[in-house]
Design a protein around this motif. Structure first.
Motif, PDB file in Angstrom:
ATOM      1  N   GLY A  78      12.119   1.442  -0.448  1.00  0.00           N
ATOM      2  CA  GLY A  78      13.096   2.479  -0.757  1.00  0.00           C
ATOM      3  C   GLY A  78      12.425   3.844  -0.774  1.00  0.00           C
ATOM      4  O   GLY A  78      11.612   4.159   0.090  1.00  0.00           O
ATOM      5  N   ASP A  79      12.752   4.641  -1.771  1.00  0.00           N
ATOM      6  CA  ASP A  79      12.194   5.994  -1.865  1.00  0.00           C
ATOM      7  C   ASP A  79      10.862   6.049  -2.613  1.00  0.00           C
ATOM      8  O   ASP A  79      10.286   7.118  -2.770  1.00  0.00           O
ATOM      9  N   GLU A  80      10.377   4.901  -3.092  1.00  0.00           N
ATOM     10  CA  GLU A  80       9.096   4.870  -3.802  1.00  0.00           C
ATOM     11  C   GLU A  80       7.940   5.003  -2.818  1.00  0.00           C
ATOM     12  O   GLU A  80       8.044   4.625  -1.657  1.00  0.00           O
ATOM     13  N   SER A  81       6.828   5.516  -3.294  1.00  0.00           N
ATOM     14  CA  SER A  81       5.626   5.609  -2.469  1.00  0.00           C
ATOM     15  C   SER A  81       5.152   4.212  -2.083  1.00  0.00           C
ATOM     16  O   SER A  81       5.121   3.299  -2.914  1.00  0.00           O
ATOM     17  N   ALA A  82       4.786   4.050  -0.830  1.00  0.00           N
ATOM     18  CA  ALA A  82       4.291   2.758  -0.354  1.00  0.00           C
ATOM     19  C   ALA A  82       2.773   2.645  -0.469  1.00  0.00           C
ATOM     20  O   ALA A  82       2.236   1.541  -0.546  1.00  0.00           O
ATOM     21  N   VAL A  83       2.062   3.764  -0.492  1.00  0.00           N
ATOM     22  CA  VAL A  83       0.598   3.744  -0.498  1.00  0.00           C
ATOM     23  C   VAL A  83       0.088   3.046  -1.759  1.00  0.00           C
ATOM     24  O   VAL A  83       0.537   3.310  -2.867  1.00  0.00           O
ATOM     25  N   GLY A  84      -0.838   2.115  -1.528  1.00  0.00           N
ATOM     26  CA  GLY A  84      -1.417   1.354  -2.632  1.00  0.00           C
ATOM     27  C   GLY A  84      -0.658   0.075  -2.939  1.00  0.00           C
ATOM     28  O   GLY A  84      -1.173  -0.796  -3.637  1.00  0.00           O
ATOM     29  N   ARG A  85       0.538  -0.065  -2.413  1.00  0.00           N
ATOM     30  CA  ARG A  85       1.319  -1.288  -2.639  1.00  0.00           C
ATOM     31  C   ARG A  85       0.707  -2.421  -1.836  1.00  0.00           C
ATOM     32  O   ARG A  85      -0.029  -2.210  -0.877  1.00  0.00           O
ATOM     33  N   GLN A  86       1.045  -3.639  -2.211  1.00  0.00           N
ATOM     34  CA  GLN A  86       0.474  -4.825  -1.588  1.00  0.00           C
ATOM     35  C   GLN A  86       1.496  -5.540  -0.722  1.00  0.00           C
ATOM     36  O   GLN A  86       2.665  -5.644  -1.082  1.00  0.00           O
ATOM     37  N   LEU A  87       1.030  -6.031   0.418  1.00  0.00           N
ATOM     38  CA  LEU A  87       1.802  -6.915   1.284  1.00  0.00           C
ATOM     39  C   LEU A  87       0.981  -8.173   1.494  1.00  0.00           C
ATOM     40  O   LEU A  87      -0.240  -8.114   1.584  1.00  0.00           O
ATOM     41  N   THR A  88       1.652  -9.298   1.599  1.00  0.00           N
ATOM     42  CA  THR A  88       0.979 -10.554   1.893  1.00  0.00           C
ATOM     43  C   THR A  88       1.523 -11.079   3.214  1.00  0.00           C
ATOM     44  O   THR A  88       2.737 -11.063   3.437  1.00  0.00           O
ATOM     45  N   ALA A  89       0.621 -11.529   4.072  1.00  0.00           N
ATOM     46  CA  ALA A  89       1.018 -12.110   5.359  1.00  0.00           C
ATOM     47  C   ALA A  89       0.002 -13.169   5.736  1.00  0.00           C
ATOM     48  O   ALA A  89      -1.200 -12.908   5.725  1.00  0.00           O
ATOM     49  N   GLY A  90       0.485 -14.356   6.052  1.00  0.00           N
ATOM     50  CA  GLY A  90      -0.407 -15.431   6.479  1.00  0.00           C
ATOM     51  C   GLY A  90      -1.469 -15.767   5.457  1.00  0.00           C
ATOM     52  O   GLY A  90      -2.601 -16.072   5.821  1.00  0.00           O
ATOM     53  N   GLY A  91      -1.131 -15.666   4.181  1.00  0.00           N
ATOM     54  CA  GLY A  91      -2.082 -15.966   3.117  1.00  0.00           C
ATOM     55  C   GLY A  91      -3.101 -14.874   2.870  1.00  0.00           C
ATOM     56  O   GLY A  91      -4.036 -15.051   2.094  1.00  0.00           O
ATOM     57  N   ARG A  92      -2.936 -13.743   3.496  1.00  0.00           N
ATOM     58  CA  ARG A  92      -3.871 -12.623   3.337  1.00  0.00           C
ATOM     59  C   ARG A  92      -3.172 -11.452   2.665  1.00  0.00           C
ATOM     60  O   ARG A  92      -2.022 -11.144   2.987  1.00  0.00           O
TER      61      ARG A  92
END
Length: 157
Positions: free
Chosen positions: A96-110
């Protein structure tokens, strides 16, 4: 990657080509991570949400060949093997309108940290508005068995 006739090459050949001429200012490599997209998981407020997105791996020096208009964070974050950058429209879809920098994403166990958000490219741009993560620096340095790299150069003026 864009449609049309593009050549994919072996990493040693791409590196030799980039180093071969004093008329090449910079060169970079890209490769598909998964042609069908990758499922990224975002955890927010105790719930998980999945997003299927395209991702390419890019050499950290991609900014020497292509201009990214960074809205948040930095392109230099691609020097960190656990960081990635997203286009603005994906960042808004996920956070949304929140800052994305520093947030975490997980993909393929990583796990990945978001190191930057770039302004979406125009529809006719060579690069796509997708997620970019770093190519491991030692990936296939001496491998002549699999040509998987798109090679781009920035010639000297």
């Amino acid at each position: 990657m864009p449609s049309g006739n593009l050549a994919v090459v072996f990493r040693p050949l791409a590196d030799m080509f980039i180093a071969s001429s004093p008329h090449i200012e910079a060169g970079t490599l890209l490769r598909n991570s998964s042609p069908d997209g990758i499922t990224f998981t975002v955890e927010q407020e105790g719930r998980r949400e999945n997003f299927r997105e395209q991702m390419m791996l890019a050499c950290p020096n991609i900014g020497e060949v292509f201009a990214f208009d960074m809205l948040e964070g930095t392109l230099e974050s691609l020097k960190n093997p656990d960081c990635l950058i997203l286009p603005h429209h994906i960042a808004r879809k996920m956070f949304g309108d929140e800052s994305a920098v520093g947030r975490q994403l997980t993909a393929g166990g990583r796990n990945y940290a978001i190191g930057g958000v770039y302004s979406d490219f125009p529809n006719n741009a060579l690069l796509q508005n997708i997620i970019y993560a770093p190519v491991p620096p030692d990936e296939r340095l001496h491998d002549w068995d699999l040509g998987i790299y798109y090679t781009y150069i920035n010639p000297k003026p």
